[in-house]
Design an enzyme around this catalytic site. Sequence first.
Site, PDB file in Angstrom:
ATOM      1  N   GLU A   1       0.748  -1.123  -0.015  1.00  0.00           N
ATOM      2  CA  GLU A   1      -0.059   0.100   0.007  1.00  0.00           C
ATOM      3  C   GLU A   1       0.868   1.323  -0.159  1.00  0.00           C
ATOM      4  O   GLU A   1       0.734   2.145   0.890  1.00  0.00           O
ATOM      5  CB  GLU A   1      -1.100   0.067   1.116  1.00  0.00           C
ATOM      6  CG  GLU A   1      -1.730  -1.209   1.288  1.00  0.00           C
ATOM      7  CD  GLU A   1      -2.870  -1.031   2.427  1.00  0.00           C
ATOM      8  OE1 GLU A   1      -2.787  -0.244   3.280  1.00  0.00           O
ATOM      9  OE2 GLU A   1      -3.737  -2.065   2.360  1.00  0.00           O
TER      10      GLU A   1
ATOM     11  N   GLU B   1      -5.289  -8.879   0.751  1.00  0.00           N
ATOM     12  CA  GLU B   1      -5.809  -8.423   2.083  1.00  0.00           C
ATOM     13  C   GLU B   1      -7.185  -8.135   2.079  1.00  0.00           C
ATOM     14  O   GLU B   1      -7.741  -7.286   0.790  1.00  0.00           O
ATOM     15  CB  GLU B   1      -5.282  -7.127   2.543  1.00  0.00           C
ATOM     16  CG  GLU B   1      -4.203  -7.035   3.452  1.00  0.00           C
ATOM     17  CD  GLU B   1      -3.522  -5.772   4.107  1.00  0.00           C
ATOM     18  OE1 GLU B   1      -4.269  -4.974   4.561  1.00  0.00           O
ATOM     19  OE2 GLU B   1      -1.959  -5.839   4.155  1.00  0.00           O
TER      20      GLU B   1
HETATM   21  O1  IFM Z   1      -4.130  -3.075   9.035  1.00  0.00           O
HETATM   22  C1  IFM Z   1      -4.045  -2.586   7.920  1.00  0.00           C
HETATM   23  C2  IFM Z   1      -2.790  -3.269   7.070  1.00  0.00           C
HETATM   24  O2  IFM Z   1      -1.774  -3.042   7.796  1.00  0.00           O
HETATM   25  C3  IFM Z   1      -2.969  -2.675   5.909  1.00  0.00           C
HETATM   26  N1  IFM Z   1      -4.104  -2.697   5.126  1.00  0.00           N
HETATM   27  C4  IFM Z   1      -5.244  -2.291   5.816  1.00  0.00           C
HETATM   28  C5  IFM Z   1      -5.371  -2.977   7.204  1.00  0.00           C
HETATM   29  C6  IFM Z   1      -6.554  -2.414   8.023  1.00  0.00           C
HETATM   30  O3  IFM Z   1      -6.366  -1.194   8.116  1.00  0.00           O
END
Ligand code: IFM
Length: 449
Positions: A167, A365
């Site tokens: 990200e 994710e």
């Molecule tokens: O916890 C985070 C993760 O580190 C990166 N993506 C989003 C998740 C939730 O906010």
Amino acid sequence: MARHLPLGPDLRFGAATASYQIEGATDVDGRGPSIWDTFARTPGAVRDGKDGRDAPDSYHRYAEDADLLRDLGVDYYRFSVAWPRIVPQGRGRIEPRGLDYYDRVVDAVLERGVTPTGTLYHWDLPQPLEDAGGWLTRDTAYAFADYAMVVHERLGDRVKVWATHNEPWCAAYLGYSAGVHAPGLRAGGRAHRAAHHLMLGHGLAAERLHAAGCEDVGIVLNLAPVWPESRDPALLEAADGVDAIRNRVWLGPLVDGAYDEGLLKVAPELSDPELVRDGDLGLVRGSADWLGINYYTPVRPGPAAPTLPGRETHPETGAYPGVAPVAFLVRDPRTDIGWEVEPVGLEELLVETHARTGLPLMVTENGAAYSSGVEDEDRIAYLEGHVAATERARVAGADVRAYIVWTLLDNFEWAEGYTQFFGIVAVDPVTKDRTPKASYHWLRQRLGG
Ligand code: IFM
């Protein structure tokens, strides 16, 4: 292309974590300070005033976590390596005890029949690099590529699938523009420098990883569908700027080796030849063998201010420098962190991103913050809806190889501290004992366990 991401009739599953969020043990075995150690100590930066020291101590309990993964029956464990454990000053001296730790993690996971996939940068930049300018300086990109090679040299015989960054939008724009993530700067359009240097770091690392024989180098992006609430021309223009900074600033270099005109309109900094040097974008073009998509919620630019319980401003306010001020609507239903639940956003994103890039994708994710404890039927509903959306995207032609749930353990949720619970396994805040939630058992059953 992406030789170690098997293509088969079935979607593969995994569970993800990140170093700073789960490891704890921030001052052992020669680990250096990271920007999150520093930022979290700033009064008011983290909701409960805590930091990575209170994390689930996976540094010592990794074998237990590997057991949880084995019993869950997932194909993949997506973990991240903490740069300050490996190169405590950011460049120069290597800390063998940091490498030994990840050796143990990788072996523990492999011994239990789970495939580890590594992320090299999940936001824990060594503080000395930030002191020298962090991602606003070009040198950081070169230091990142050097660090990446140190990790690959040690783990590359067993870890075949690597992501460079997690990200980068958060690292660049929440960190250097909105100031709600480390290092907490409000540098406005200078945050575009961070974005460029993050991509340059990706390109430099990918080139060297490929030369060292790694065939599956990817990058993980939190792209988002941008759905303006009306056809009002001013709103459409703002929404285009949001889309440019959230999505196109990454995909343009990766696919076309260029920043597009609409992006350059809101980010004129990216036209500076001193910043974007000859060859930078060419290096990034075609550098990814696969793409990771992290998805939680759509982005809805709208005319009215959002009403998020307990939050005066939307966390993304200030994260789109150069774009006319825009409000972000959030529709119901929402998770505890205030994010709208909308699985169609994931389906659309997968279909469109595959069409745009032609790359194999992984949902690296997806998950939900709920404080329902171990009886988390709400999380099961969220996950079921998003797995179904992933399956629909595959049917529609998107080459999605895996769905990886965020996250294995309740953990340090960045600026929210330990107040948001994304885990499928609960962690006692004092003893750090792990208790699988109903969502863990649901996934285990789904995977045949
Ligand atoms: O916890 C985070 C993760 O580190 C990166 N993506 C989003 C998740 C939730 O906010």
